[in-house]
Motif scaffolding. Sequence first.
Motif, PDB file in Angstrom:
ATOM      1  N   GLU A  18      24.773  67.130  55.877  1.00 43.74           N
ATOM      2  CA  GLU A  18      23.990  66.049  55.274  1.00 43.74           C
ATOM      3  C   GLU A  18      22.605  66.504  54.834  1.00 43.74           C
ATOM      4  O   GLU A  18      21.975  65.830  54.010  1.00 43.74           O
ATOM      5  CB  GLU A  18      23.867  64.884  56.264  1.00 43.74           C
TER       6      GLU A  18
ATOM      7  N   LYS B 153      28.636  55.120  59.174  1.00 42.54           N
ATOM      8  CA  LYS B 153      29.306  55.807  60.273  1.00 42.54           C
ATOM      9  C   LYS B 153      28.335  56.130  61.411  1.00 42.54           C
ATOM     10  O   LYS B 153      28.698  56.019  62.592  1.00 42.54           O
ATOM     11  CB  LYS B 153      29.957  57.094  59.759  1.00 42.54           C
ATOM     12  N   ARG B 154      27.117  56.508  61.067  1.00 42.48           N
ATOM     13  CA  ARG B 154      26.116  56.762  62.112  1.00 42.48           C
ATOM     14  C   ARG B 154      25.836  55.499  62.913  1.00 42.48           C
ATOM     15  O   ARG B 154      25.701  55.543  64.131  1.00 42.48           O
ATOM     16  CB  ARG B 154      24.804  57.262  61.477  1.00 42.48           C
TER      17      ARG B 154
ATOM     18  N   LEU C 167      25.638  56.693  56.538  1.00 41.18           N
ATOM     19  CA  LEU C 167      24.777  55.904  57.410  1.00 41.18           C
ATOM     20  C   LEU C 167      25.556  54.806  58.136  1.00 41.18           C
ATOM     21  O   LEU C 167      25.260  54.470  59.293  1.00 41.18           O
ATOM     22  CB  LEU C 167      23.630  55.290  56.600  1.00 41.18           C
TER      23      LEU C 167
ATOM     24  N   THR D 236      17.321  63.716  59.446  1.00 41.15           N
ATOM     25  CA  THR D 236      17.210  63.335  60.854  1.00 41.15           C
ATOM     26  C   THR D 236      16.144  64.191  61.539  1.00 41.15           C
ATOM     27  O   THR D 236      15.810  65.282  61.058  1.00 41.15           O
ATOM     28  CB  THR D 236      18.539  63.549  61.593  1.00 41.15           C
TER      29      THR D 236
END
Length: 261
Positions: A239, A259-260, A257, A118
């Motif tokens: 992560e 969950k994001r 991903l 990220t």
Amino acid sequence: MTDGAWTALLLAGQRPGVDPLAAAFGQEWKALVSVAGEAMLSRVAKTLLASPSIGRVVIVAQEPEQLFVGDCAWLAEVPRISTAVSTSGIASSISALAGTGEAQWPILVTTADHPLLTPAMVEAMIAGSAEADVAVGVVSSKVLLAAYPENKRTWLRFAKGAWTGANLFTLSSTRARPALHAWSAVERDRKKALKLIWHFGPLLAVRAVTRTITLAGALGKAGLRLGAIVRPVPLPFAEAGIDVDKPSDHALAEQILAKRA
């Protein structure tokens, strides 16, 4: 450093022969394996472009033009992205590019198999590397296993904790070159902690084996031998320590991903 001052080298090559993960998902190139509906290379490139400190992204691979297909085709149209052909090893490829017009200092290095990366991780890595000639992103076992206790990683065990790599490195200037040369010499042993440390002398190796030195202390002493300031950057993101090397990593990355999203 001001915003946009950094060059990101995005390593998207692979070892000779068939990559097991790529083969498992019907791809020739690991970087093109899709995670949660998008190729890993595309995901990491978007993350780097969205990171305020990153000005340019250089995709490094054996045949980079072959990667600009499918949902990675957009990469060929972005002025901030360029490509470079890799040489026989990771360190030699980076060394050939570092400090050139194509990849000006300071440099952040990451890999295409890091789809969970990220902008916050990128910025934390850069902030943590201040005043270091070379910095290595790491995640502690406490941080990673608290979030993902079943995840299998390669752990480097030192006094005061065990660490795994985050596939994030920074190189500040020409003072990083001796470390690149040393990296080239030990590249085959990069996941074998004792062999890696042995290259910097038996005393340091003994202290590592007996866990009487911290990771920061070990990197600092290795840096002294190289004439460079080398530091770890402990990252607080679990992560950051998860790259996608095998099907179980792929399944976990897709869960994270989802969950994001």
